[in-house]
Write a protein that holds these residues in place. Structure first.
Motif, PDB file in Angstrom:
ATOM      1  N   MET A 143       0.934  -1.218   0.078  1.00  0.00           N
ATOM      2  CA  MET A 143      -0.003   0.074   0.020  1.00  0.00           C
ATOM      3  C   MET A 143       0.830   1.203   0.013  1.00  0.00           C
ATOM      4  O   MET A 143       0.549   2.189  -0.638  1.00  0.00           O
ATOM      5  CB  MET A 143      -0.897   0.044   1.162  1.00  0.00           C
ATOM      6  N   ALA A 144       2.077   1.205   0.827  1.00  0.00           N
ATOM      7  CA  ALA A 144       2.945   2.272   0.734  1.00  0.00           C
ATOM      8  C   ALA A 144       3.564   2.544  -0.505  1.00  0.00           C
ATOM      9  O   ALA A 144       3.478   3.797  -1.028  1.00  0.00           O
ATOM     10  CB  ALA A 144       4.209   2.063   2.002  1.00  0.00           C
ATOM     11  N   VAL A 145       4.019   1.531  -1.119  1.00  0.00           N
ATOM     12  CA  VAL A 145       4.550   1.603  -2.564  1.00  0.00           C
ATOM     13  C   VAL A 145       3.568   2.085  -3.500  1.00  0.00           C
ATOM     14  O   VAL A 145       3.647   3.092  -4.070  1.00  0.00           O
ATOM     15  CB  VAL A 145       5.219   0.498  -2.958  1.00  0.00           C
ATOM     16  N   GLN A 146       2.468   1.692  -3.653  1.00  0.00           N
ATOM     17  CA  GLN A 146       1.211   2.269  -4.340  1.00  0.00           C
ATOM     18  C   GLN A 146       1.053   3.789  -4.023  1.00  0.00           C
ATOM     19  O   GLN A 146       0.656   4.463  -4.937  1.00  0.00           O
ATOM     20  CB  GLN A 146      -0.012   1.356  -4.256  1.00  0.00           C
ATOM     21  N   THR A 147       0.922   4.025  -2.792  1.00  0.00           N
ATOM     22  CA  THR A 147       0.763   5.630  -2.505  1.00  0.00           C
ATOM     23  C   THR A 147       1.758   6.289  -3.118  1.00  0.00           C
ATOM     24  O   THR A 147       1.524   7.396  -3.586  1.00  0.00           O
ATOM     25  CB  THR A 147       0.478   5.527  -0.924  1.00  0.00           C
ATOM     26  N   LEU A 148       3.114   6.039  -2.745  1.00  0.00           N
ATOM     27  CA  LEU A 148       4.175   6.769  -3.438  1.00  0.00           C
ATOM     28  C   LEU A 148       4.178   7.003  -4.978  1.00  0.00           C
ATOM     29  O   LEU A 148       4.468   8.068  -5.438  1.00  0.00           O
ATOM     30  CB  LEU A 148       5.452   6.137  -2.908  1.00  0.00           C
ATOM     31  N   THR A 149       3.832   5.873  -5.646  1.00  0.00           N
ATOM     32  CA  THR A 149       3.581   5.675  -6.959  1.00  0.00           C
ATOM     33  C   THR A 149       2.447   6.496  -7.707  1.00  0.00           C
ATOM     34  O   THR A 149       2.586   7.169  -8.625  1.00  0.00           O
ATOM     35  CB  THR A 149       4.034   4.384  -7.702  1.00  0.00           C
TER      36      THR A 149
END
Length: 165
Positions: A143-149
Motif C-alpha cells: 500500500m505504501a509503494v502504491q501510494t508513493l507511485t
C-alpha cells in the motif's frame, strides 16, 4: 536507498517496486526494535497532484515539515501487535507537491482514512492514516509503494530513502 526503476521500461519499474516492497516489508517486520520507519522522497518531484495537515505520530516524528515539503509515508508500531501508517497530507507538502482531487481519490481507493480532528481534546490525525495488525506488514508495504507511485507520482525509487528512527 533502494532503486524502484530500471532501464527495462515497465519491467524495470515493476522490479524496482518489488524490491522497495521487499525492503520495506523487512524493515516493518523488525519495527518493534525501532520507534518508526519512514519512507521519504529525497529528490524533487515534478509538479504533481498533491494538499497541508499533523497527527500524534507527526508531532513525534515530523514536528516540522520535511525539507522541501516532499511526500513521505511513515510507520509506528502500536501496542497489541498493531502498526500505524501515515501518508503526508497537504499540511506537510510544498505547493508543487500538493494533493489534487485525483490524488485524494487515489488515497481513498487504496484504503487510507482521511485526516481528521477529534473534538474534546482527542487525537488529531492531520495525515492520511491506516491502522492494521502487524501480521499485515506485506500488504501495508504494498500500500505504501502504491501510494508513493500512484498518489504522489514517484517514478524512480532512487528518489526515496527508507530510514528507521
Amino acid at each position: 536507498m533502494v532503486c524502484v526503476s530500471g532501464s527495462n521500461g515497465g519491467d524495470g519499474a515493476s522490479a524496482g517496486r518489488d524490491r522497495l516492497r521487499a525492503e520495506l516489508t523487512a524493515r516493518l517486520d523488525a519495527i518493534a526494535d525501532v520507534d518508526a520507519v519512514i519512507v521519504e522522497v529525497i529528490a524533487p518531484l515534478q509538479a504533481t497532484a498533491v494538499q497541508p495537515q499533523e497527527s500524534w505520530f507527526s508531532k513525534k516524528f515530523r514536528s516540522k515539515p520535511p525539507p522541501g515539503g516532499q511526500p513521505y509515508v511513515q510507520f509506528a508500531a502500536l501496542e497489541e501487535n498493531w502498526l500505524h501508517m501515515e501518508a503526508s497530507s497537504n499540511q506537510f507538502l510544498a505547493p508543487q507537491n500538493q494533493l489534487d482531487d485525483a490524488a485524494v481519490a487515489t488515497l481513498e481507493r487504496l484504503g487510507w482514512s482521511p485526516p481528521t480532528a477529534v473534538g474534546g481534546g482527542g487525537l488529531e490525525h492531520p495525515n492520511y492514516f491506516v491502522d492494521r495488525p502487524l501480521a499485515e506488514t506485506p500488504e501495508m508495504a504494498a500500500m505504501a509503494v502504491q501510494t508513493l507511485t500512484e498518489a504522489f507520482g514517484v517514478t524512480d525509487a532512487s528518489a526515496l530513502r527508507i530510514t528507521q528512527v
